[in-house]
Each structure stands twice: as C-alpha cells, then as structure tokens.
Design an enzyme around this catalytic site. Structure first.
Site, PDB file in Angstrom:
ATOM      1  N   HIS A 113       0.804  -1.217   0.000  1.00  0.00           N
ATOM      2  CA  HIS A 113       0.000   0.000   0.000  1.00  0.00           C
ATOM      3  C   HIS A 113       0.843   1.276   0.000  1.00  0.00           C
ATOM      4  O   HIS A 113       0.310   2.358  -0.222  1.00  0.00           O
ATOM      5  CB  HIS A 113      -0.944   0.004   1.211  1.00  0.00           C
ATOM      6  CG  HIS A 113      -2.187  -0.807   0.981  1.00  0.00           C
ATOM      7  ND1 HIS A 113      -2.150  -2.151   0.713  1.00  0.00           N
ATOM      8  CD2 HIS A 113      -3.494  -0.466   0.983  1.00  0.00           C
ATOM      9  CE1 HIS A 113      -3.389  -2.601   0.562  1.00  0.00           C
ATOM     10  NE2 HIS A 113      -4.217  -1.596   0.716  1.00  0.00           N
ATOM     11  N   LYS A 134     -14.373  -8.056  -9.200  1.00  0.00           N
ATOM     12  CA  LYS A 134     -13.483  -8.875 -10.031  1.00  0.00           C
ATOM     13  C   LYS A 134     -12.860 -10.000  -9.214  1.00  0.00           C
ATOM     14  O   LYS A 134     -12.804 -11.156  -9.648  1.00  0.00           O
ATOM     15  CB  LYS A 134     -12.391  -7.987 -10.622  1.00  0.00           C
ATOM     16  CG  LYS A 134     -11.659  -8.587 -11.812  1.00  0.00           C
ATOM     17  CD  LYS A 134     -10.847  -7.520 -12.520  1.00  0.00           C
ATOM     18  CE  LYS A 134     -10.284  -8.052 -13.832  1.00  0.00           C
ATOM     19  NZ  LYS A 134      -9.605  -7.005 -14.610  1.00  0.00           N
ATOM     20  N   ASP A 135     -12.391  -9.671  -8.006  1.00  0.00           N
ATOM     21  CA  ASP A 135     -11.820 -10.699  -7.133  1.00  0.00           C
ATOM     22  C   ASP A 135     -12.880 -11.695  -6.690  1.00  0.00           C
ATOM     23  O   ASP A 135     -12.589 -12.874  -6.490  1.00  0.00           O
ATOM     24  CB  ASP A 135     -11.171 -10.054  -5.903  1.00  0.00           C
ATOM     25  CG  ASP A 135      -9.910  -9.284  -6.250  1.00  0.00           C
ATOM     26  OD1 ASP A 135      -9.373  -9.503  -7.354  1.00  0.00           O
ATOM     27  OD2 ASP A 135      -9.469  -8.460  -5.425  1.00  0.00           O
ATOM     28  N   GLU A 145       5.736 -34.111  -1.945  1.00  0.00           N
ATOM     29  CA  GLU A 145       4.534 -33.641  -2.608  1.00  0.00           C
ATOM     30  C   GLU A 145       4.912 -32.915  -3.900  1.00  0.00           C
ATOM     31  O   GLU A 145       6.029 -32.404  -4.058  1.00  0.00           O
ATOM     32  CB  GLU A 145       3.767 -32.684  -1.692  1.00  0.00           C
ATOM     33  CG  GLU A 145       3.066 -33.379  -0.531  1.00  0.00           C
ATOM     34  CD  GLU A 145       1.771 -34.047  -0.941  1.00  0.00           C
ATOM     35  OE1 GLU A 145       1.837 -35.011  -1.754  1.00  0.00           O
ATOM     36  OE2 GLU A 145       0.706 -33.638  -0.468  1.00  0.00           O
ATOM     37  N   SER A 202      -0.122  -0.653  -6.192  1.00  0.00           N
ATOM     38  CA  SER A 202       0.003  -1.857  -7.010  1.00  0.00           C
ATOM     39  C   SER A 202       0.727  -1.570  -8.321  1.00  0.00           C
ATOM     40  O   SER A 202       0.589  -0.482  -8.894  1.00  0.00           O
ATOM     41  CB  SER A 202      -1.378  -2.439  -7.313  1.00  0.00           C
ATOM     42  OG  SER A 202      -2.029  -2.851  -6.134  1.00  0.00           O
TER      43      SER A 202
END
Length: 430
Positions: free
Chosen positions: A219, A247-248, A291, A223
């Site tokens: 922040h 959107k998220d 894994e 971004s």
C-alpha cells in the site's frame, strides 16, 4: 504512496462513528480494501491470485485447527489418528481432504502469483520490499507444507522426512548435529512428530502476520500493473471497491469451484498411494518423492551426483536452497528500467523458457532417479541458475524495449480502440 484524490472515510452512522473514533478499524478497512484505496484501472485477472492465496490460507487455518483437535502426535498412533479422522469424526473426511487438497491449491495460486510478478516486473523499485516479503512467505509455506506432510506418518511421510533431513548431514562439521536437532533423535520418530506438529500449527499464524506486512508494504507504493507505468493521476485509477472486489469475487468463485471439483471427485489425485501404508522404518519404498509442489526443488537436489571439492550431497543442498534464495536478489539482478515483459521482447522469451524449464524440473523431480531423468535434471537445473545469474542481467543491459505508453489511461484507451490523450493532442497540433 499518497493519493490526494482518494476518498477518505467519514462514517455517517452514529455507532460506526463512535467505533471509528475509538478503534479506527472501519477506517483501516476502508482505506485498505475499500473505496478509499485507488488502484490502477488496467489490472487483469492475474492480480486476483493474491486474494486467492489469502483465501487458501484461510481454508488451511480453519481446517487445520479442527483437525488438530483430533490428531495425536504420537509415533504409535499418529497414522491411526488420521484414519480415525477419516472414518469416525463427523465430517472428518471432508476436513482432512479439504486440508490436503487446500495445500495443493495454495501452492498452485502462489506459484502463479510468483510468475505473474516475474512477468510484469513487480519485484522492481519501488516494490522491492513487497517482493522480498513475498519470498519469505514462500519459504514459510514450504517449511509448513513439508512438516504437514510428515504428520500423516505414512510410508512416504516417514521416508520423505528421513531423506530430506538426511541431506543436512552433508553440511561439514555441524550437519549431523543440525539433523539430530531437527528430528530430536537419530531418525524420524515421536520427537520429530511433536516438533513438526507444533511448528506446523504455529507457522500459518506467522505466515498470516507476514502477509499483513506484505500488504502494508504494497500500500505504500501502490500496485504494479500490466504496463509497468506508474500512476500519473486520478484518471489512471479506480476505487478498489466496488471494481476489484467484484473482479476478485468472480475469481474467488471460480477458484472455489475448481477446489470443490478436486476435493469431491479427485481428492487423492495429488497425493501418493504409499502414504496410505503406515510408516515402516524397515521397509523402504521403491520410489521416494515429496509432494508435487516440491518436485522442481527436489530435482535440483538430486541433480548433483559427483563430488567436486565438496560432497555431491552438499552441493545438492546448497543448490536447492540457492534456487530460492536467488529470488531475493532478483530486484538487483534485473537492472532494466522497464518492468512489464509486454514491452521487453527478449525478456519475454526468456521468461517462457524459464516456465518450461521449471515444468521440466517438476517432471524430473516426480520421476524415478534413473540416469535419463538425472541428466535432464542437471541440464534444467543449470539453465535455471543461468537464467537468473547470466541471462536476465545480460538482457537487462542489451535489450531494446518497446516504447512505453505515457500513462495507464493511454494504454487502456489504445487497447479498447479509443483515442488516447496523446493521439488527440497530435491531431489537434496538425
């Protein structure tokens, strides 16, 4: 970064005003993920993977806390306690499969999140700290995932712990001491289970704390975006809410749908069948693998087969850890002022070759350690290090990037077929 055009929180409800004056959580949320946080207007769906990683961590923490209520970190009954969860606890099969599948989903979205950062140059100034904290989160995830895998106490869990911790013994002088300290003994047993269970329970909370710092550091500069061009003004941004919450939200819905399909129809597809056999120190599996999300690093570990100054096993350990530690230095290895690979044709080619190389390493890491796979692993591991240490620095100095747009708005309008402010000005000039 200070956005003078950002909206500031001003509660109208008397109760919310009372709360905000005494504990400014509403203000914090509003400024962090609400209309008070402007973000670049051109973010694509690759920017939703950070939110998906947070959702995956939440699933892991919730299911893990409930599973811990029924798990017994005791070498004699650990495997049986997992079977008890699966068979006797109400909804236990769902919780256990959600936790195991959730780990794979968590690593999947984080890998995509990392490669998105590599493609769009999100590690470059002024976001170096965001990137470095992200690599710390990745390391914590790997430690948590490894220790969680051991807790099942099946054949692959036991022998995976034996092999991976055994590599520490290659460190001259203190290696065996470190291995005994990690295991609490000379072989994986009850002491190791207790240690791994304790740390496996603790580390997700540490990860959550580092994620908070990660978001906080994000922040400050704001971004990154697909063009790599910094925000020039209010016209380049939109409020996070409602544009990117919607959107998220869509991305989260698709993620949960895929997660549900794997969970309900293919819950064992990402695991190893030998882990449904109780741990037996006297019976070594024919093919020991971790894994799937550790396979590329396991391939690098196995790529060193000859002693050269140092023991081959030590070279493998150093290379495995070095392959991750390289990411810490990436902001300084890539000196190009252009961030996005959309404007760096040579770097874009190198990026996709790296993606293919990591996939090849993963394929080799999950395959038997035969001569063919070892040779391929050696070539792929050599290229992996060459990419970061040689290719990226050379490209950053010799490459001629494509011209950047003057602003995010100009790039958006050009993509949409509209007229950019620059084109309008040129037309007016003529």
């Amino acid at each position: 970064m200070s956005f003078p055009w950002a909206k500031h929180y001003a509660p109208t409800n008397p109760f919310m005003k009372w709360v905000d004056d005494r504990l400014p959580v509403p203000r914090l949320v509003y400024n962090a993920v609400g209309a008070g946080y402007p973000v670049p207007r051109n973010l694509n769906y690759f920017w939703t993977f950070g939110v998906l990683a947070g959702a995956a961590l939440g699933i892991q923490m919730i299911t893990g806390i409930v599973l811990a209520m029924h798990y017994a970190a005791n070498g004699a009954i650990a495997f049986d306690s997992v079977e008890h969860i699966m068979r006797d606890v109400n909804g236990g099969w769902f919780l256990r499969y959600a936790h195991a599948t959730g780990a794979s989903m968590f690593f999947t979205v984080v890998y995509i999140h990392i490669f998105r950062g590599l493609y769009y140059g999100s590690y470059k100034a002024p976001r170096e700290m965001v990137w470095l904290l992200g690599v710390v989160i990745f390391l914590l995830m790997m430690a948590t995932g490894f220790m969680g895998y051991v807790l099942v106490w099946g054949q692959m869990s036991f022998w995976g712990a034996q092999v991976i911790t055994g590599f520490f013994s290659a460190i001259p002088g203190v290696g065996e001491t470190i291995r005994v300290w990690l295991l609490g003994g000379f072989a994986p047993g009850e002491a190791a289970l207790n240690r791994f269970f304790s740390l496996h329970y603790l580390l997700p909370f540490v990860i959550a704390g580092v994620i908070i710092i990660h978001i906080w550091s994000l922040h400050i500069p704001g971004s990154n975006n697909p063009t790599g061009v910094e925000v020039k003004g209010e016209q380049d941004t939109v409020p996070f809410h409602p544009y990117y919450t919607a959107k998220d939200g869509l991305g989260l819905g698709v993620f949960l749908l895929i997660f549900a399909v794997v969970l309900f129809f293919y819950p064992n597809s990402l695991g190893h069948p030998d882990n449904y056999i109780p741990a037996n120190p006297l019976s070594t599996p024919a093919h020991i693998v971790p894994e799937w999300y550790f396979w590329p690093f396991y391939a690098i570990l196995r790529a060193f087969t000859a002693n050269f100054i140092l023991d081959a096993k030590l070279w493998g350990v150093l290379a495995m850890f070095g392959s991750i530690l390289l990411l810490f230095f990436l902001p300084w290895l890539d000196s190009s002022p252009v961030r996005s690979a959309n404007y760096r044709p040579a770097y874009r080619i190198a990026f996709w070759v790296l993606v293919a190389d990591v996939l090849v390493l993963g394929w080799c890491g999950g395959s038997p350690a035969t001569a063919t796979y070892v040779i391929i692993s050696q070539v792929a591991a050599a290229y992996y290090f060459a990419h970061f240490l040689i290719i990226v620095p050379l490209i950053s100095r010799a490459e001629r990037p494509r011209p950047l747009p003057n602003s995010i708005t100009e790039a958006v309008l050009a993509k949409k077929g509209g007229t950019s402010p620059r084109e309008t000005a040129l037309a007016d000039a003529h």
